[in-house]
Motif scaffolding. Structure first.
Motif, short mmCIF file in Angstrom:
data_model
loop_
_atom_site.label_atom_id
_atom_site.label_comp_id
_atom_site.label_asym_id
_atom_site.label_seq_id
_atom_site.Cartn_x
_atom_site.Cartn_y
_atom_site.Cartn_z
N LEU A 246 50.81 39.68 46.17
CA LEU A 246 50.73 39.27 44.77
C LEU A 246 51.14 37.81 44.64
O LEU A 246 51.72 37.24 45.59
CB LEU A 246 51.64 40.14 43.90
CG LEU A 246 53.14 40.02 44.19
CD1 LEU A 246 53.90 39.55 42.96
CD2 LEU A 246 53.70 41.36 44.66
N THR A 247 50.84 37.24 43.52
CA THR A 247 51.26 35.87 43.21
C THR A 247 52.07 35.89 41.92
O THR A 247 52.00 36.85 41.14
CB THR A 247 50.06 34.93 43.01
OG1 THR A 247 49.42 35.25 41.76
CG2 THR A 247 49.06 35.05 44.15
N THR A 248 52.79 34.82 41.68
CA THR A 248 53.57 34.74 40.44
C THR A 248 52.68 34.80 39.21
O THR A 248 52.97 35.52 38.25
CB THR A 248 54.39 33.44 40.42
OG1 THR A 248 55.34 33.47 41.49
CG2 THR A 248 55.14 33.28 39.10
N SER A 249 51.56 34.09 39.22
CA SER A 249 50.68 34.10 38.04
C SER A 249 50.06 35.47 37.82
O SER A 249 49.89 35.91 36.67
CB SER A 249 49.60 33.03 38.17
OG SER A 249 50.19 31.74 38.14
N VAL B 234 52.70 37.49 36.19
CA VAL B 234 52.84 37.16 34.77
C VAL B 234 51.90 38.03 33.93
O VAL B 234 52.30 38.65 32.94
CB VAL B 234 52.55 35.68 34.50
CG1 VAL B 234 52.52 35.39 33.00
CG2 VAL B 234 53.58 34.79 35.18
N LEU B 235 50.64 38.10 34.33
CA LEU B 235 49.66 38.88 33.59
C LEU B 235 50.03 40.36 33.62
O LEU B 235 49.88 41.08 32.62
CB LEU B 235 48.26 38.67 34.16
CG LEU B 235 47.73 37.22 34.13
CD1 LEU B 235 46.29 37.19 34.63
CD2 LEU B 235 47.83 36.63 32.74
N GLU B 236 50.51 40.83 34.78
CA GLU B 236 50.92 42.23 34.91
C GLU B 236 52.08 42.54 33.96
O GLU B 236 52.10 43.59 33.30
CB GLU B 236 51.32 42.50 36.36
CG GLU B 236 51.62 43.94 36.68
CD GLU B 236 51.93 44.14 38.17
OE1 GLU B 236 52.63 45.12 38.49
OE2 GLU B 236 51.49 43.31 39.00
N ALA B 237 53.05 41.62 33.88
CA ALA B 237 54.21 41.82 33.00
C ALA B 237 53.80 41.78 31.53
O ALA B 237 54.32 42.56 30.72
CB ALA B 237 55.27 40.77 33.29
N VAL C 28 56.76 48.33 46.11
CA VAL C 28 57.39 49.19 47.12
C VAL C 28 58.19 50.33 46.47
O VAL C 28 59.00 50.99 47.13
CB VAL C 28 58.29 48.37 48.07
CG1 VAL C 28 57.46 47.34 48.81
CG2 VAL C 28 59.44 47.70 47.34
N GLY C 29 57.97 50.55 45.17
CA GLY C 29 58.61 51.66 44.49
C GLY C 29 60.08 51.47 44.21
O GLY C 29 60.84 52.44 44.14
N TRP D 74 60.07 41.44 39.91
CA TRP D 74 59.75 42.73 39.27
C TRP D 74 58.48 43.32 39.87
O TRP D 74 58.44 44.50 40.24
CB TRP D 74 59.59 42.51 37.77
CG TRP D 74 59.01 43.66 37.02
CD1 TRP D 74 59.64 44.80 36.61
CD2 TRP D 74 57.64 43.77 36.56
NE1 TRP D 74 58.77 45.61 35.92
CE2 TRP D 74 57.54 45.01 35.87
CE3 TRP D 74 56.52 42.95 36.64
CZ2 TRP D 74 56.34 45.44 35.30
CZ3 TRP D 74 55.33 43.37 36.07
CH2 TRP D 74 55.24 44.61 35.41
N ALA D 75 57.44 42.50 40.00
CA ALA D 75 56.16 42.99 40.52
C ALA D 75 56.24 43.31 42.01
O ALA D 75 55.68 44.30 42.48
CB ALA D 75 55.06 41.97 40.25
#
Length: 317
Positions: free
Chosen positions: A112-115, A118-121, A229-230, A223-224
């Motif tokens: 994953l990437t930070t950006s 961001v969208l996931e959050a 990894v649960g 967070w992501a």
């Protein structure tokens, strides 16, 4: 003395982190991580370029990320994250997806990437209108706004510092000032961009004052990554991490009153409900990366004026 009864160290879950060469907040990332998870960090090669769109592209080339992720495979992380906001939004949505795919191919683990985080959050919080705070120049901030717009996220207000280096030295009080300037027009959430900008201690306090969820680049990255990894990220009363916080002050409507220009309200340390955060957060203590309590004066980093922020708060668009 026989210590065989100790049995050895406890098993650890591994999370790989690829960071830009100038990343200076390793310890901040660890603050979101529970004790049974280890972070394995590596950095991209040094390039003599200031923080800019050019640097964002250089540190995010697929070959660079491939080599970094390949190095991390030696310690077998369960997931890998690229901890750079500008480097992962500079190519738009398609560029971010291609970057993630290249990392997964190199490490053969979820990436994953930070950006992307961001969208996931923002989806997790059902936030479609956001205020944005960045340490970047106008051009890099514009690129972030374009990335968010492409994902269907409207920027209601923004504030930026116009910095091209030493971003990790920005004190918390400057982050707070920018947040107050940007959080106009009742956004669903506030996003503080750049993984090199200290944010850990101000998130719960800003949520209490602004009465909205506050996300930061390092927070959403961890967070992501841990979610992959649960594992649940840890943090003092942050809406993204804690359902109780999400239904607390962060869910309240903004308090009507004097405009931010006329009255910044009570000090943040006083704005946090006593039951909401650990005592250290209430006192504004241990402001890692920010140095001193929020309202303290630091002669090395005096409060920035409007001109230092590239024009201060900017309307969307």
């Amino acid at each position: 003395m026989d210590v065989s009864f100790l049995g050895g160290p406890q098993p650890q879950r591994g999370v790989g982190i690829v960071a830009p060469f100038d990343f200076a907040l390793d310890r901040e990332l660890w603050r979101w991580v529970p004790d049974d998870v280890s972070l394995h960090l590596t950095r991209t090669p040094f390039v003599p370029v200031e923080v800019s769109l050019d640097l964002a592209r250089l540190v995010s080339e697929h070959e660079t990320l491939h080599e970094a992720v390949l190095a991390l495979t030696a310690v077998a992380p369960e997931t890998v994250a690229y901890a750079c906001t500008s480097g992962s939004f500079v190519g738009g949505i398609a560029g971010e997806r291609a970057m993630t795919a290249a990392m997964e191919q190199a490490g053969e683990v979820p990436a994953l990437t930070t950006s992307g985080a961001v969208l996931e959050a923002l989806r997790e919080l059902d936030a479609r209108r956001v205020a944005v705070v960045t340490p970047y120049t106008k051009s890099v901030t514009d690129s972030l706004e374009e990335f968010l717009a492409e994902a269907g996220i409207a920027v209601t207000g923004r504030s930026y510092l116009g910095l091209t280096s030493h971003i990790w030295r920005v004190p918390y009080r400057d982050v707070v000032d920018m947040a107050r300037e940007a959080a106009v027009d009742a956004p669903d959430a506030l996003f503080i961009s750049c993984t090199n900008l200290p944010t850990y201690d101000v998130i719960p306090q800003l949520e209490a004052e602004l009465r909205m969820p506050v996300l930061s680049a390092n927070q959403v990255t961890m967070w992501a990554a841990l979610r992959r990894v649960g594992v649940q990220a840890v943090g003092p009363y942050q809406a993204l991490l804690d359902p109780v916080a999400r239904s607390g002050p962060a869910a309240m409507a903004p308090d009507p009153g004097p405009s931010p220009a006329a009255d910044h309200g009570p000090p943040l340390a006083d704005a946090v409900p006593p039951q909401s955060t650990p005592e250290a957060a209430l006192a504004g203590a241990d402001l890692e990366g920010g140095g001193e309590p929020l309202d303290a004066y630091d002669p090395l980093y005096p409060p920035s004026g409007p001109d230092d922020r590239g024009g201060g708060a900017q309307p969307a668009g």
